[in-house]
Structure formats: structure tokens, C-alpha cells
Design an enzyme around this catalytic site. Structure first.
Site, mmCIF file in Angstrom:
data_model
loop_
_atom_site.group_PDB
_atom_site.id
_atom_site.type_symbol
_atom_site.label_atom_id
_atom_site.label_comp_id
_atom_site.label_asym_id
_atom_site.label_seq_id
_atom_site.Cartn_x
_atom_site.Cartn_y
_atom_site.Cartn_z
ATOM 1 N N GLY A 113 -8.034 -5.880 5.338
ATOM 2 C CA GLY A 113 -7.928 -6.522 4.030
ATOM 3 C C GLY A 113 -8.441 -7.941 4.135
ATOM 4 N N GLY A 114 -7.896 -8.823 3.306
ATOM 5 C CA GLY A 114 -8.306 -10.224 3.373
ATOM 6 C C GLY A 114 -8.498 -10.824 1.999
ATOM 7 N N GLU A 115 -7.933 -11.987 1.793
ATOM 8 C CA GLU A 115 -8.072 -12.640 0.495
ATOM 9 C C GLU A 115 -7.922 -14.156 0.602
ATOM 10 O OE1 GLU A 115 -4.240 -11.832 -1.883
ATOM 11 O OE2 GLU A 115 -4.271 -10.238 -0.403
ATOM 12 N N ARG A 121 10.220 -5.016 -3.810
ATOM 13 C CA ARG A 121 9.863 -6.422 -3.628
ATOM 14 C C ARG A 121 10.448 -7.333 -4.701
ATOM 15 N NH1 ARG A 121 3.459 -5.949 -1.761
ATOM 16 N NH2 ARG A 121 3.900 -5.222 0.362
ATOM 17 N N ARG A 149 -3.411 -10.273 -9.066
ATOM 18 C CA ARG A 149 -4.705 -9.840 -8.534
ATOM 19 C C ARG A 149 -5.174 -8.525 -9.142
ATOM 20 N NH1 ARG A 149 -2.247 -9.950 -2.641
ATOM 21 N NH2 ARG A 149 -0.625 -9.004 -3.946
ATOM 22 N N THR A 152 -7.018 -5.828 -2.188
ATOM 23 C CA THR A 152 -7.606 -6.899 -2.995
ATOM 24 C C THR A 152 -9.115 -6.990 -2.827
ATOM 25 O OG1 THR A 152 -5.566 -8.131 -2.614
ATOM 26 C CG2 THR A 152 -7.385 -9.337 -3.574
ATOM 27 N N HIS A 201 5.652 -0.276 -3.104
ATOM 28 C CA HIS A 201 6.176 -1.656 -3.015
ATOM 29 C C HIS A 201 7.297 -1.870 -4.041
ATOM 30 C CE1 HIS A 201 2.493 -1.931 -0.817
ATOM 31 N NE2 HIS A 201 1.719 -2.297 -1.812
ATOM 32 N N LYS A 204 -5.872 4.761 -6.527
ATOM 33 C CA LYS A 204 -4.972 3.612 -6.510
ATOM 34 C C LYS A 204 -5.362 2.627 -7.600
ATOM 35 C CE LYS A 204 -3.699 -0.511 -3.954
ATOM 36 N NZ LYS A 204 -3.847 -1.324 -2.729
ATOM 37 N N HIS A 221 0.234 4.647 3.192
ATOM 38 C CA HIS A 221 -0.346 3.391 2.689
ATOM 39 C C HIS A 221 -0.724 2.481 3.859
ATOM 40 C CE1 HIS A 221 -0.631 0.511 -0.832
ATOM 41 N NE2 HIS A 221 -0.714 -0.331 0.196
ATOM 42 N N HIS A 240 0.168 0.176 -7.009
ATOM 43 C CA HIS A 240 0.660 -1.046 -6.363
ATOM 44 C C HIS A 240 1.506 -1.796 -7.381
ATOM 45 C CE1 HIS A 240 0.252 -5.060 -4.281
ATOM 46 N NE2 HIS A 240 0.361 -5.458 -5.538
ATOM 47 N N TYR A 288 -7.626 -2.397 -6.166
ATOM 48 C CA TYR A 288 -6.865 -3.063 -7.224
ATOM 49 C C TYR A 288 -7.565 -2.986 -8.580
ATOM 50 C CZ TYR A 288 -3.475 -5.508 -4.212
ATOM 51 O OH TYR A 288 -2.448 -5.829 -3.359
ATOM 52 N N ASP A 340 2.151 -0.449 4.521
ATOM 53 C CA ASP A 340 1.199 -1.468 4.071
ATOM 54 C C ASP A 340 0.491 -2.078 5.283
ATOM 55 O OD1 ASP A 340 -0.178 -2.798 2.087
ATOM 56 O OD2 ASP A 340 1.339 -4.330 1.751
ATOM 57 N N HIS A 355 -4.007 0.123 5.296
ATOM 58 C CA HIS A 355 -5.314 -0.481 5.034
ATOM 59 C C HIS A 355 -6.186 -0.303 6.283
ATOM 60 C CE1 HIS A 355 -4.273 -2.563 1.196
ATOM 61 N NE2 HIS A 355 -3.052 -2.465 1.710
ATOM 62 N N SER A 361 -3.805 -7.541 4.414
ATOM 63 C CA SER A 361 -3.555 -8.982 4.377
ATOM 64 C C SER A 361 -2.172 -9.231 3.794
ATOM 65 C CB SER A 361 -4.612 -9.668 3.504
ATOM 66 O OG SER A 361 -4.287 -11.016 3.275
#
Length: 382
Positions: A69-71, A227, A163, A100, A224, A156, A63, A195, A131, A280, A65, A284
């Protein structure tokens, strides 16, 4: 063709502790593993004296990226992964994943990046989509991507997260059926990489409900899972039903660290061979307040994989600590050439110093790090 290498005097963890061995690698493969190899004469062969240091399989991270990423607005778009980051992290095999950002990070971009990192020397595969539901694919369908793209091992989706696209239980079941059929047609297993968000243990309802309908748990890969305490409880139950669960090494563990989560799972009688780790990395890492407003963000690192191995080794020993990122994940993904130091396997090897600091990295027999220094970098790295 890679240069032949003879590694002498290795304290081998394969990942089980084997003891002192010599390891011969040629053509990117492990040729022989013996207490002592004599009369080895291959033109151009390099001999490396491990001097009793620990030698292990390379890590497999399912996993990362790799395209970033980015959000948090335009300036929050995380940079793509550099090849040397894999080397520094001891990650010789990886699965690329999107998150995302389903607008500016296309699945075509993901495939190109996976192939680029593979050309540079790593071994790479990918999860299609991100997502979103319906899934974002290259060919127009999940079946098509699994059929036509060798690197694609599964799809995925996101569940239990604000999100996500909030797929219904029936939609998840249909997606699992499509994955299973595609796997049967292609000879791949086919996986649903889920996710798991920070709320609600109902994420596992459609997964568990699919099993009596004829969809084996082997197709479902929640990640994940540590969490949130409720999610973790259901994840442990799912693992004891025969599924695999993935603990993120890069933070966000409600009980402390990935090592703490693994120990907690073992204390709940989850078999060690049902637990995997992943980072991960390069994604982001947003921070939200109680109102759900993002108040900051960072970028994930794959360095946390080695940190998790070290901290887990302190608790249960290095042989067991290696399994979630070597033999177990290789078996879970059907990567038959990976995850073990045995004749016939790919020559993905790590050599560690006395404090488990990374000293040398071999990817498919090619030396990428020597004495703690990266000696092979990516195309655009200085």
C-alpha cells in the site's frame, strides 16, 4: 504430486474439538481422519508424530494487501507480501485486496501477485477494485471481472472514509445488483467488500435498504467494523439481520483488540457464525492528527491473526476462537474445500505447541514449516 503424510496422535480441532486423531493426507487432500489408522502403506509416505499437540485448519485471511500500500509520498510505498510471511502467520488461504493507492497498484498487478503466491503454495483469491468508485477493474466492468477471472470473488469499495469516492446510496445499490447478477451467471456468490471508515454509521443505510429490494445480505461484507463505536453498533445490527461482519486483527479497534470486539459482539447477541477476522496485513497504516493531517505511518502485519486467535482462545476456548478464520470465513466465501479438517477437504493444517506457538504448517498437503522454521520460501527470498 505432493508426498503422502500420516499425522499421528493429533489433538484435533477441526475447528470443533474432536480429540485424539490420526490424519492421512495425500494428493493435497485429507484422505482420512480416524482415532487410529492402521496398515497404511503408501510408497514414500512421511509419518509425523504430533505427540498430542493441537492440530487445526489453516487460517483464511480475506483482507491482505499482497501488493503493498502507501499513501504518504513516494517513499511510503509498502513492499509486497513475501510468501514466507503467510507461512509464519499460519495463513494458508487468502484474499488479495487493494487500498488507497489506485494509481501505482493496478488490479492487473494484484491478480499477478495472487497467482504468484498460489504457485508458491498458498491458496489465493482477490477482490477487484480498491477505494474507488466507479470500480477499477481489469475487464472494464465488475460483471466482467467476476465472469472472466476465476480468482475474483467480488469487488471492494470504501465508505465512511475521507479517502473514499463517496458513492451514493443508489450507486451502491446498482453495484450490488451487478454483483448479484454476475454471481448468478457464474455460479459464484459475488460479494461487495466494504471498507468501513472511522466516521458515520450511515455506511450501513444502503446495505440494509438493499435487502427488502431483493439483494440478500450474503452479498455484503463490511470490514474494519470495530474501529468506531457507532460503526460497530450498526455492524452488530447488520449481523443480526443475517449479514457477516469482519473485525480487523491488525489494530484500530476502539475497544482494545479483535478479541475484545468479538466478545462485545457476542454480548450483543451477534451469532458467532456471523463474525470473521482478517488482518489488513501489508497495507499502509497511517496515523492522523485531529486536523486530518498524516503524522506517521507503518506497515500492517499478518502475524496479528495468530495473536487474535490466541487472545480469543483465552476468553472463549480455542474451538470457538478458530471459527472466524476457518469454518465461518470458508462458509462465508463459499470456499467449500477450506476451513475444516475433514476427509475430502484441502490438507491445510497447522500444528501448535503447548503455548499455541506455531510449529508446523501444511498447505495443500505440502509441509511449509517444520518445528517452527520456514522450510519453503518464495522465489526471491533468501
Amino acid at each position: 504430486m505432493t508426498q503422502a503424510v500420516l499425522i499421528r496422535n493429533a489433538d484435533l480441532y477441526a475447528p470443533e474439538h474432536v480429540g485424539m486423531r490420526d490424519i492421512l493426507i495425500a494428493g493435497g487432500k485429507i484422505i482420512a481422519v480416524e482415532p487410529h489408522l492402521e496398515n497404511v502403506n503408501i510408497p514414500g509416505m512421511e509419518t509425523v508424530d504430533a505427540a498430542g499437540r493441537r492440530v487445526t485448519p489453516g487460517l483464511i485471511d480475506q483482507h491482505i494487501h499482497v501488493t503493498g500500500g502507501g499513501e504518504g509520498g513516494w517513499a511510503s510505498r509498502c513492499p509486497e507480501l513475501n510468501f514466507s510471511s503467510l507461512v509464519k502467520g499460519g495463513v494458508t488461504s487468502f484474499m488479495g485486496v487493494s487500498g488507497t493507492d489506485s494509481m501505482s497498484r493496478s488490479i492487473e498487478n494484484l491478480l499477478a501477485k495472487v497467482r504468484g503466491l498460489t504457485v508458491e503454495g498458498a491458496s489465493g483469491w482477490m477482490w477487484t477494485s480498491n477505494y474507488a468508485y466507479p470500480p477499477a477493474t481489469i475487464t472494464g466492468s465488475v460483471k466482467g471481472d467476476l465472469f472472466a477471472i476465476p480468482e475474483c470473488l467480488g469487488v471492494k469499495i470504501a465508505m465512511g472514509d475521507h479517502r473514499s469516492s463517496f458513492p451514493t446510496d443508489q450507486e451502491v445499490l446498482r453495484l450490488l445488483s451487478e454483483i448479484r447478477v454476475a454471481g448468478m451467471l457464474t455460479g459464484k456468490t459475488g460479494f461487495l467488500h466494504v471498507h468501513c471508515g472511522d466516521w458515520g454509521d450511515a455506511i450501513f443505510d444502503p446495505l440494509e435498504a438493499a435487502i427488502p429490494k431483493g439483494i440478500p445480505a450474503k452479498h455484503m461484507r463490511p470490514t474494519h467494523v470495530a474501529r468506531h463505536p457507532q460503526v460497530f453498533e450498526r455492524a452488530c445490527r447488520f449481523a443480526k439481520m443475517g449479514g457477516f461482519i469482519d473485525i480487523t486483527t491488525g489494530g484500530g479497534c476502539w475497544m482494545g483488540s479483535a478479541a475484545d470486539a468479538l466478545i462485545a459482539a457476542l454480548e450483543k447477541d451477534v451469532p458467532l457464525d456471523r463474525i470473521t477476522f482478517s488482518s489488513d496485513g501489508q497495507g499502509s497504516m497511517p496515523r492522523f492528527n485531529e486536523a486530518g493531517e498524516m503524522v506517521g505511518f507503518g506497515v500492517g502485519s499478518i502475524d496479528c491473526d495468530l495473536e487474535a486467535v490466541r487472545s480469543t482462545a483465552e476468553k472463549i476456548g480455542l474451538d470457538k476462537a478458530l471459527r472466524p478464520m476457518t469454518a465461518t470465513i470458508a462458509d462465508a466465501l463459499g470456499l467449500t474445500a477450506k476451513g475444516r479438517v475433514q476427509p475430502g477437504k484441502d490438507a491445510d493444517l497447522l500444528i501448535f505447541g503447548d503455548e499455541l506457538e506455531l510449529a508446523d504448517v501444511f498447505m495443500k498437503g505440502r509441509r511449509m514449516m517444520q518445528d517452527g522454521k520456514v522450510i519453503v520460501k518464495g522465489a526471491f527470498e533468501a
